[in-house]
Design a protein around this motif. Structure first.
Motif, PDB file in Angstrom:
ATOM      1  N   TRP A   1     -32.528 -15.579 -21.815  1.00  0.00           N
ATOM      2  CA  TRP A   1     -31.312 -16.280 -21.762  1.00  0.00           C
ATOM      3  C   TRP A   1     -30.889 -16.922 -22.924  1.00  0.00           C
ATOM      4  CZ3 TRP A   1     -26.459 -15.201 -20.555  1.00  0.00           C
ATOM      5  CH2 TRP A   1     -25.608 -15.878 -20.942  1.00  0.00           C
ATOM      6  N   PRO A   2     -31.557 -17.863 -23.448  1.00  0.00           N
ATOM      7  CA  PRO A   2     -31.137 -19.004 -24.496  1.00  0.00           C
ATOM      8  C   PRO A   2     -31.029 -18.189 -25.799  1.00  0.00           C
ATOM      9  CG  PRO A   2     -33.160 -19.862 -23.224  1.00  0.00           C
ATOM     10  CD  PRO A   2     -32.984 -18.593 -22.806  1.00  0.00           C
ATOM     11  N   VAL A   3     -31.619 -17.036 -26.003  1.00  0.00           N
ATOM     12  CA  VAL A   3     -31.270 -16.143 -26.961  1.00  0.00           C
ATOM     13  C   VAL A   3     -29.891 -15.357 -26.848  1.00  0.00           C
ATOM     14  CG1 VAL A   3     -32.200 -14.149 -28.744  1.00  0.00           C
ATOM     15  CG2 VAL A   3     -33.733 -16.068 -27.826  1.00  0.00           C
ATOM     16  N   HIS A   4     -29.754 -14.875 -25.862  1.00  0.00           N
ATOM     17  CA  HIS A   4     -28.736 -14.134 -25.191  1.00  0.00           C
ATOM     18  C   HIS A   4     -27.402 -14.531 -25.317  1.00  0.00           C
ATOM     19  CE1 HIS A   4     -26.787 -10.223 -24.636  1.00  0.00           C
ATOM     20  NE2 HIS A   4     -26.543 -10.664 -23.237  1.00  0.00           N
ATOM     21  N   ALA A   5     -27.484 -16.149 -24.833  1.00  0.00           N
ATOM     22  CA  ALA A   5     -26.311 -16.996 -24.535  1.00  0.00           C
ATOM     23  C   ALA A   5     -25.407 -17.201 -25.991  1.00  0.00           C
ATOM     24  CB  ALA A   5     -27.009 -18.606 -24.208  1.00  0.00           C
ATOM     25  N   VAL A   6     -25.758 -16.822 -26.981  1.00  0.00           N
ATOM     26  CA  VAL A   6     -25.214 -16.935 -28.220  1.00  0.00           C
ATOM     27  C   VAL A   6     -24.049 -15.801 -28.024  1.00  0.00           C
ATOM     28  CG1 VAL A   6     -25.097 -16.582 -30.539  1.00  0.00           C
ATOM     29  CG2 VAL A   6     -27.040 -17.730 -29.692  1.00  0.00           C
ATOM     30  N   HIS A   7     -24.720 -14.544 -27.574  1.00  0.00           N
ATOM     31  CA  HIS A   7     -23.499 -13.455 -27.543  1.00  0.00           C
ATOM     32  C   HIS A   7     -22.617 -13.918 -26.580  1.00  0.00           C
ATOM     33  CE1 HIS A   7     -21.959  -9.350 -27.719  1.00  0.00           C
ATOM     34  NE2 HIS A   7     -22.312  -9.250 -26.320  1.00  0.00           N
ATOM     35  N   HIS A   8     -22.908 -14.426 -25.430  1.00  0.00           N
ATOM     36  CA  HIS A   8     -22.140 -14.699 -24.128  1.00  0.00           C
ATOM     37  C   HIS A   8     -21.418 -16.040 -24.274  1.00  0.00           C
ATOM     38  CE1 HIS A   8     -22.940 -11.711 -20.933  1.00  0.00           C
ATOM     39  NE2 HIS A   8     -23.984 -11.781 -21.806  1.00  0.00           N
ATOM     40  N   SER A   9     -21.293 -16.714 -25.581  1.00  0.00           N
ATOM     41  CA  SER A   9     -20.842 -17.972 -25.775  1.00  0.00           C
ATOM     42  C   SER A   9     -19.361 -17.831 -25.973  1.00  0.00           C
ATOM     43  CB  SER A   9     -21.288 -18.796 -26.882  1.00  0.00           C
ATOM     44  OG  SER A   9     -21.223 -18.163 -28.306  1.00  0.00           O
ATOM     45  N   ASP A  10     -18.836 -16.475 -26.522  1.00  0.00           N
ATOM     46  CA  ASP A  10     -17.597 -16.312 -26.780  1.00  0.00           C
ATOM     47  C   ASP A  10     -16.558 -16.548 -25.585  1.00  0.00           C
ATOM     48  OD1 ASP A  10     -15.267 -15.471 -28.264  1.00  0.00           O
ATOM     49  OD2 ASP A  10     -16.183 -13.857 -29.270  1.00  0.00           O
ATOM     50  N   THR A  11     -15.557 -17.257 -25.717  1.00  0.00           N
ATOM     51  CA  THR A  11     -14.744 -17.559 -24.613  1.00  0.00           C
ATOM     52  C   THR A  11     -13.370 -16.662 -24.980  1.00  0.00           C
ATOM     53  OG1 THR A  11     -13.830 -19.642 -25.900  1.00  0.00           O
ATOM     54  CG2 THR A  11     -15.451 -19.817 -24.163  1.00  0.00           C
TER      55      THR A  11
ATOM     56  N   PHE B   1     -15.225  -2.241 -17.811  1.00  0.00           N
ATOM     57  CA  PHE B   1     -16.471  -2.593 -17.455  1.00  0.00           C
ATOM     58  C   PHE B   1     -17.359  -3.666 -18.071  1.00  0.00           C
ATOM     59  CE2 PHE B   1     -21.146  -1.194 -18.234  1.00  0.00           C
ATOM     60  CZ  PHE B   1     -21.722  -1.050 -16.895  1.00  0.00           C
ATOM     61  N   HIS B   2     -17.437  -3.533 -19.414  1.00  0.00           N
ATOM     62  CA  HIS B   2     -18.072  -4.726 -20.084  1.00  0.00           C
ATOM     63  C   HIS B   2     -17.399  -5.970 -19.813  1.00  0.00           C
ATOM     64  CE1 HIS B   2     -21.534  -5.631 -22.780  1.00  0.00           C
ATOM     65  NE2 HIS B   2     -20.536  -6.191 -23.598  1.00  0.00           N
ATOM     66  N   ARG B   3     -16.134  -6.122 -19.527  1.00  0.00           N
ATOM     67  CA  ARG B   3     -15.486  -7.315 -19.681  1.00  0.00           C
ATOM     68  C   ARG B   3     -16.128  -8.179 -18.496  1.00  0.00           C
ATOM     69  NH1 ARG B   3     -11.999  -8.883 -23.043  1.00  0.00           N
ATOM     70  NH2 ARG B   3     -10.787 -10.687 -22.733  1.00  0.00           N
TER      71      ARG B   3
ATOM     72  N   PHE C   1     -14.951  -8.774 -32.157  1.00  0.00           N
ATOM     73  CA  PHE C   1     -15.815  -9.352 -33.338  1.00  0.00           C
ATOM     74  C   PHE C   1     -16.895 -10.243 -32.296  1.00  0.00           C
ATOM     75  CE2 PHE C   1     -11.473 -10.106 -35.491  1.00  0.00           C
ATOM     76  CZ  PHE C   1     -11.980  -9.421 -36.753  1.00  0.00           C
ATOM     77  N   THR C   2     -16.636 -10.048 -31.065  1.00  0.00           N
ATOM     78  CA  THR C   2     -17.981 -10.556 -30.211  1.00  0.00           C
ATOM     79  C   THR C   2     -18.988  -9.527 -30.423  1.00  0.00           C
ATOM     80  OG1 THR C   2     -16.253 -11.334 -28.690  1.00  0.00           O
ATOM     81  CG2 THR C   2     -18.529 -11.073 -28.010  1.00  0.00           C
ATOM     82  N   ALA C   3     -19.002  -8.386 -30.926  1.00  0.00           N
ATOM     83  CA  ALA C   3     -20.194  -7.398 -30.956  1.00  0.00           C
ATOM     84  C   ALA C   3     -20.976  -7.915 -32.055  1.00  0.00           C
ATOM     85  CB  ALA C   3     -19.280  -6.335 -31.071  1.00  0.00           C
TER      86      ALA C   3
ATOM     87  N   HIS D   1     -19.185   2.192 -30.300  1.00  0.00           N
ATOM     88  CA  HIS D   1     -19.063   2.109 -28.957  1.00  0.00           C
ATOM     89  C   HIS D   1     -18.986   0.480 -28.482  1.00  0.00           C
ATOM     90  CE1 HIS D   1     -19.723   2.004 -24.654  1.00  0.00           C
ATOM     91  NE2 HIS D   1     -18.756   3.053 -24.662  1.00  0.00           N
ATOM     92  N   THR D   2     -20.022  -0.062 -29.127  1.00  0.00           N
ATOM     93  CA  THR D   2     -20.184  -1.513 -28.929  1.00  0.00           C
ATOM     94  C   THR D   2     -18.882  -2.258 -29.428  1.00  0.00           C
ATOM     95  OG1 THR D   2     -22.552  -1.339 -29.298  1.00  0.00           O
ATOM     96  CG2 THR D   2     -21.460  -3.572 -29.402  1.00  0.00           C
ATOM     97  N   ALA D   3     -18.345  -2.229 -30.659  1.00  0.00           N
ATOM     98  CA  ALA D   3     -17.060  -2.640 -30.904  1.00  0.00           C
ATOM     99  C   ALA D   3     -16.093  -2.247 -30.111  1.00  0.00           C
ATOM    100  CB  ALA D   3     -17.000  -2.174 -32.385  1.00  0.00           C
ATOM    101  N   TYR D   4     -16.029  -1.152 -29.598  1.00  0.00           N
ATOM    102  CA  TYR D   4     -14.914  -0.421 -28.541  1.00  0.00           C
ATOM    103  C   TYR D   4     -14.998  -1.222 -27.357  1.00  0.00           C
ATOM    104  CZ  TYR D   4     -12.743   2.530 -25.128  1.00  0.00           C
ATOM    105  OH  TYR D   4     -12.292   2.937 -23.986  1.00  0.00           O
ATOM    106  N   VAL D   5     -16.254  -1.470 -26.648  1.00  0.00           N
ATOM    107  CA  VAL D   5     -16.170  -2.126 -25.164  1.00  0.00           C
ATOM    108  C   VAL D   5     -15.979  -3.583 -25.372  1.00  0.00           C
ATOM    109  CG1 VAL D   5     -17.713  -0.369 -24.360  1.00  0.00           C
ATOM    110  CG2 VAL D   5     -18.823  -2.461 -25.351  1.00  0.00           C
ATOM    111  N   HIS D   6     -15.984  -4.271 -26.321  1.00  0.00           N
ATOM    112  CA  HIS D   6     -15.606  -5.653 -26.562  1.00  0.00           C
ATOM    113  C   HIS D   6     -14.214  -5.714 -26.897  1.00  0.00           C
ATOM    114  CE1 HIS D   6     -20.099  -6.293 -27.060  1.00  0.00           C
ATOM    115  NE2 HIS D   6     -19.700  -7.240 -26.303  1.00  0.00           N
ATOM    116  N   LEU D   7     -13.475  -4.722 -27.116  1.00  0.00           N
ATOM    117  CA  LEU D   7     -12.102  -4.936 -27.259  1.00  0.00           C
ATOM    118  C   LEU D   7     -11.340  -5.705 -26.270  1.00  0.00           C
ATOM    119  CD1 LEU D   7     -11.088  -1.585 -29.242  1.00  0.00           C
ATOM    120  CD2 LEU D   7     -11.441  -3.787 -30.378  1.00  0.00           C
ATOM    121  N   GLU D   8     -10.167  -6.499 -26.654  1.00  0.00           N
ATOM    122  CA  GLU D   8      -9.381  -7.408 -25.527  1.00  0.00           C
ATOM    123  C   GLU D   8      -8.344  -6.264 -25.007  1.00  0.00           C
ATOM    124  OE1 GLU D   8      -7.463 -11.504 -25.168  1.00  0.00           O
ATOM    125  OE2 GLU D   8      -7.547 -10.703 -26.986  1.00  0.00           O
TER     126      GLU D   8
END
Length: 290
Positions: free
Chosen positions: A128-138, A208-210, A143-145, A184-191
């Motif tokens: 988790w300490p590594v992956h938390a960087v990806h989950h840090s986006d509020t 689903f990914h949100r 761009f979160t991808a 697809h990764t860029a797509y599922v992160h779209l707002e």
């Protein structure tokens, strides 16, 4: 000896940073950024928070691009180590005559299966300490991808080597799988509140990914599949996919969202905290004797 090692490192950097693959990634990022800014400007969704979060995501990506040769070297060492294990594999010649589309589909399925298990490993206390960087986006958006720590890239590479090498799929099919997965990764992160209806179990949607990024306990460690939610259904990590209005990010755990420098050092910060907490449990402080 030191001079030779330095010269080798410089050569690796030159070869990798200016390689066609890296230049293609950079071109994609620039094009995606310009398109996203244009669309965001027209739709008036570029809030100050969105801009700060997106800037932090791009800064994280810039660090990864500069450090890409390190990933290249580590992946080479991991590949060499895997080769020494002598694990049987399907020879590449076995794919001769197999339609290219079939190989590409196998590549996509294989890559997504490996992504699911690396993702699951990154949602453990150690990962988790590594992956938390990806989950840090509020403010989760396209761009979160790009907001992935270098150590997460290394982890994913190791999983690819361990889980996909034996398939012996030709490089061209693997490249196709990477391109499809990246888009697809860029797509599922779209707002965007997009749902795939009866195909939700087959192709992951932004909705689903949100839920995967939702900062609510019920969603933690859920919807781990990058592209194919059937993995979540098979292995018990599937979560609902109705509209998600929950807060994003990991602020409740003290994870920063817009400070790129802190994001780069975040895994080490969180591991340090885990270590201190473990020591405190093992050797609790005693109060003064009565």
């Amino acid at each position: 000896m030191l001079a030779e090692s330095g010269a080798t490192l410089v050569a690796i950097y030159r070869a990798h940073l200016f390689s066609p693959a890296n230049l293609a990634v950079l071109s994609f990022v620039v094009a995606f950024t310009l398109l996203a800014v244009a669309i965001g400007w027209r739709s008036r969704v570029l809030s100050p928070l969105a801009l700060r979060n997106s800037a932090a995501s791009l800064a994280t990506l810039a660090v990864n691009i500069l450090m890409a040769p390190v990933v290249y070297v580590v992946a080479g060492l991991a590949g060499a180590g895997y080769g020494r294990l002598g694990i049987p594999s399907i020879p590449e010649s076995a794919w001769d005559g197999v339609p290219w589309l079939v190989m590409a589909v196998v590549g996509v399925l294989g890559k997504d299966f490996a992504d699911y298990w690396s993702h699951r490993a990154l949602h453990t206390p150690l990962g988790w300490p590594v992956h938390a960087v990806h989950h840090s986006d509020t403010h989760v958006n396209g761009f979160t991808a790009f907001r992935i720590h270098l150590l997460e890239v290394v982890t994913m590479k190791v999983f690819y080597i361990a889980l996909l090498t034996w398939l012996g799929i030709p490089a061209g099919a693997i490249v196709a799988a990477y391109v499809v997965a990246s888009l697809h990764t860029a797509y599922v992160h779209l707002e965007l509140d997009i749902d795939h209806g009866p195909l939700n179990w087959l192709v992951a949607s932004p909705r689903f990914h949100r839920w995967h990024h939702a900062d609510v306990p019920e969603a933690y460690g859920k919807n781990l599949a990058n592209m194919i939610p059937i993995w979540d259904l098979m292995f018990g990590t599937y979560h609902r996919h109705d509209r998600c209005d929950a807060p994003m990010g990991a602020l409740r755990e003290g994870v920063p969202d817009t400070d790129a420098a802190k994001l780069v050092t975040l895994p080490f910060t969180l591991w340090w905290r885990q270590g201190k907490a473990a020591l405190a449990r093992r050797w609790p402080r005693r109060g003064p004797a009565a």
